[in-house]
Design a protein around this motif. Sequence first.
Motif, PDB file in Angstrom:
ATOM      1  N   ARG A 394       0.807  -1.229   0.000  1.00 17.16           N
ATOM      2  CA  ARG A 394       0.000   0.000   0.000  1.00 17.16           C
ATOM      3  C   ARG A 394       0.841   1.281   0.000  1.00 17.16           C
ATOM      4  O   ARG A 394       0.319   2.366  -0.236  1.00 17.16           O
ATOM      5  CB  ARG A 394      -0.944   0.005   1.201  1.00 17.16           C
ATOM      6  CG  ARG A 394      -1.991  -1.101   1.149  1.00 17.16           C
ATOM      7  CD  ARG A 394      -2.827  -1.132   2.416  1.00 17.16           C
ATOM      8  NE  ARG A 394      -3.861  -2.147   2.346  1.00 17.16           N
ATOM      9  CZ  ARG A 394      -5.107  -1.927   1.923  1.00 17.16           C
ATOM     10  NH1 ARG A 394      -5.455  -0.714   1.536  1.00 17.16           N
ATOM     11  NH2 ARG A 394      -5.995  -2.898   1.891  1.00 17.16           N
ATOM     12  N   SER A 420      -6.468  -0.929  -6.852  1.00 20.25           N
ATOM     13  CA  SER A 420      -7.393  -0.146  -6.022  1.00 20.25           C
ATOM     14  C   SER A 420      -6.829   0.110  -4.635  1.00 20.25           C
ATOM     15  O   SER A 420      -7.261   1.040  -3.940  1.00 20.25           O
ATOM     16  CB  SER A 420      -8.745  -0.859  -5.919  1.00 20.25           C
ATOM     17  OG  SER A 420      -8.615  -2.087  -5.209  1.00 20.25           O
ATOM     18  N   ASN A 421      -5.860  -0.710  -4.208  1.00 17.47           N
ATOM     19  CA  ASN A 421      -5.230  -0.512  -2.898  1.00 17.47           C
ATOM     20  C   ASN A 421      -4.038   0.440  -2.951  1.00 17.47           C
ATOM     21  O   ASN A 421      -3.571   0.899  -1.901  1.00 17.47           O
ATOM     22  CB  ASN A 421      -4.744  -1.850  -2.328  1.00 17.47           C
ATOM     23  CG  ASN A 421      -5.891  -2.715  -1.817  1.00 17.47           C
ATOM     24  OD1 ASN A 421      -7.015  -2.248  -1.695  1.00 17.47           O
ATOM     25  ND2 ASN A 421      -5.600  -3.956  -1.511  1.00 17.47           N
ATOM     26  N   GLN A 423      -3.165   3.579  -3.458  1.00 18.13           N
ATOM     27  CA  GLN A 423      -3.655   4.949  -3.568  1.00 18.13           C
ATOM     28  C   GLN A 423      -2.538   5.996  -3.551  1.00 18.13           C
ATOM     29  O   GLN A 423      -2.792   7.168  -3.813  1.00 18.13           O
ATOM     30  CB  GLN A 423      -4.657   5.229  -2.446  1.00 18.13           C
ATOM     31  CG  GLN A 423      -5.957   4.468  -2.596  1.00 18.13           C
ATOM     32  CD  GLN A 423      -6.644   4.759  -3.930  1.00 18.13           C
ATOM     33  OE1 GLN A 423      -6.907   5.907  -4.267  1.00 18.13           O
ATOM     34  NE2 GLN A 423      -6.936   3.715  -4.690  1.00 18.13           N
ATOM     35  N   LYS A 424      -1.312   5.589  -3.248  1.00 19.71           N
ATOM     36  CA  LYS A 424      -0.189   6.527  -3.228  1.00 19.71           C
ATOM     37  C   LYS A 424       0.674   6.419  -4.482  1.00 19.71           C
ATOM     38  O   LYS A 424       1.681   7.109  -4.598  1.00 19.71           O
ATOM     39  CB  LYS A 424       0.672   6.273  -1.991  1.00 19.71           C
ATOM     40  CG  LYS A 424      -0.075   6.486  -0.676  1.00 19.71           C
ATOM     41  CD  LYS A 424       0.820   6.199   0.522  1.00 19.71           C
ATOM     42  CE  LYS A 424       0.056   6.386   1.831  1.00 19.71           C
ATOM     43  NZ  LYS A 424       0.906   6.091   3.018  1.00 19.71           N
ATOM     44  N   PRO A 450      -5.235   6.336  -9.380  1.00 18.53           N
ATOM     45  CA  PRO A 450      -5.170   7.319  -8.293  1.00 18.53           C
ATOM     46  C   PRO A 450      -4.772   8.707  -8.775  1.00 18.53           C
ATOM     47  O   PRO A 450      -4.017   8.864  -9.733  1.00 18.53           O
ATOM     48  CB  PRO A 450      -4.110   6.734  -7.349  1.00 18.53           C
ATOM     49  CG  PRO A 450      -3.296   5.842  -8.210  1.00 18.53           C
ATOM     50  CD  PRO A 450      -4.198   5.309  -9.275  1.00 18.53           C
ATOM     51  N   ARG A 451      -5.228   9.697  -8.071  1.00 17.30           N
ATOM     52  CA  ARG A 451      -5.025  11.094  -8.440  1.00 17.30           C
ATOM     53  C   ARG A 451      -3.564  11.523  -8.508  1.00 17.30           C
ATOM     54  O   ARG A 451      -3.192  12.325  -9.363  1.00 17.30           O
ATOM     55  CB  ARG A 451      -5.798  11.982  -7.460  1.00 17.30           C
ATOM     56  CG  ARG A 451      -5.864  13.453  -7.851  1.00 17.30           C
ATOM     57  CD  ARG A 451      -6.711  14.235  -6.860  1.00 17.30           C
ATOM     58  NE  ARG A 451      -6.805  15.627  -7.232  1.00 17.30           N
ATOM     59  CZ  ARG A 451      -7.674  16.132  -8.095  1.00 17.30           C
ATOM     60  NH1 ARG A 451      -8.529  15.328  -8.692  1.00 17.30           N
ATOM     61  NH2 ARG A 451      -7.702  17.419  -8.379  1.00 17.30           N
TER      62      ARG A 451
END
Length: 666
Positions: A394, A420-421, A423-424, A450-451
């Motif tokens: 993660r 999906s996990n 996020q970084k 992710p953004r």
Amino acid sequence: MAIDEYFIVIDDVWEVRTWEAIELALVGNNGSKVITTTQMLMLPKHLVRLSRADQKFLDNHPDDISEKILKKCAGIPLAIITMASLLAGKPECEWSMVYNSIGFHTTDNRETEDTMTILSFSYYDLPPHLRTCLLYLSTYPEDYFIEKDSLIWKWIAEGFIDGKQGTRLFELGERYFNDLINRSLIQPVESKWNGRVDSCRVHDMVLDLMRKLSSIENFIAILGDNVEGAPAPSSVRRLANQNRIAEHVNSETMVTRMPKVRSYTAFKCFIDSQDQFLRFKLLRVLDIVYCSFEKGCHLEHLGDLLHLRYLRIRFNASSLELPIQLGNLKLLQTLDVQGTLPASIVHLTELLRLCAHEKVPDGIGKLVSLEELIILNGCSDKPKRFFKELASLRELRVLQFATYDGADESMHGDFVESLSNLQKIQHIGVYGSAWHTDTAMWEAAGFVLPRPLHYLGWQAIRLSKLPSCINPTRLPNLAHLELFVITMDEQDLELLALLPALCYLNLTTESTVTASNINSSDRSFFQKLRYFETDAMVQFEQPDEEDTSVSLHIWNGEDAMPFVSRKSNDSRKVVPSGVMPNLEVLVFNLPLRALKGNYSDYCGNIGLEYLASLRELRGWIVCEDMPVVERRMQRPSQPSHVSYAALAALRDACNVHPTFCMLRSY
């Protein structure tokens, strides 16, 4: 020289008196130009035009102290840049104090000495943590391109970066790196097309100063050609070997005389002893860069270096098999190796960065602290398990791997679930053999990017359509995009064009796509794009000669042509220039058979004149479907040679460009 105007290039001027002798022969004619390359610092001020922004900063403060400072800089770019950076963070009321604190010289070589004084003052003006990081750069050879990421991880391993709660060590290291750039003490080197700084260089004078200070402060000892002033061996704590031809000192002698070494770096050396660098028991950093190993060299003693935080081994040979004892290095943070990894590495729970040239063993999901995972050749012998285990990582910022056997539907699902996990994540690269992907199925399974993502290299993943998450709202930081989308439409192309940070785009599609009536005046269509490559043919067209709108056609060579044959563009009253306003390189395919011989009509008028910043056109001439007799190479003077005719048409297109545009054909 009794000539109205002249342009002269003078290479490698080493002495002031040489330049003074040349200058006597140069009459000050209007419009004449002289370019010289030199290692000199004492160039006449009127020749220096490299630091206008920094000089303007000083000029905008017209009091006496600004004039004194500029005079002492003597027109030397490095001195002006460094002084401007030094003063930029200080109120003007302190400038006199800074000037008076710098002890300028009156000797014959005063320009050089004054520049060194300015650099020295800038060094001591740094906060302590930045001084240490800057001194560390004396480890590297002259003119070396220093990888930013590797440098920061070495700073971390040395303990130079103190972590703050809620801030990753690497992010803090990036701030240190950028601070040194802003102070003009290191020179940034950008990635060619995406605009990101991925390495740096150190000016020779800065490096000389850092080496002198390192020697005085007993910070680093350097062994190698043209390096002087190494401290007494018993006091050495950091050792760098830059000797590219001589063999190393006998390892027994090194261990006996240098027992305190904590960091050992070798650049392009010959490793002649089996355990030469493996017996410094206090090592925290071991960096072996492109060295040659003696035949039979083994690395079993690596497992004894229990304090090791950073291990990089890149060498000029076939891969080594790394020992199982690697699993003993419980404090290891960075592992960057060219060799076969043992299964024991999955027990290195403090590992933050893993860069491997070969496949990784099973159990990679145990390395839950990993921030970077880069696998250059493959991913794992059990890719399905590998995709599942990614879900546990993660903390990942960087993920890059290759697959050579594709991926089945269940593996796609595992990969989507793992993503999906993450996020970084900021950098994703998937290469190798093709995955054929149903985008709707991925999105139904929860696929989203992710953004923070700024790099997406997905040429290996063949998406059925453009995912909805690839849009300017969702990915505002995406600067590098490699994409294979089987079916695209105009809306998809416009979404890509609106990505606000996109600088590099490699787009493969099986569709023919047109973006119509692009408003070039608002300069929002691929506003930052510098490099665009596609496997299709590209044409820009101005439908209305009196309008500023332009259409972009991407033609797959199989569908009906979306553009028409154009004999000439001379009748246009307006030539829009706001489409892809920063594009420098355009790469596309030229399907000869589909053009049916109308090369000058189609290739000679592809609309390059609308691309104001274009510097290079690369045309891949595709002739697989041409009859053999038509593909046969003939003399370029023969007009029946189709490849030459297409090439000539592309050259005509480049000639229409208002500035210089270079053509490369393949």
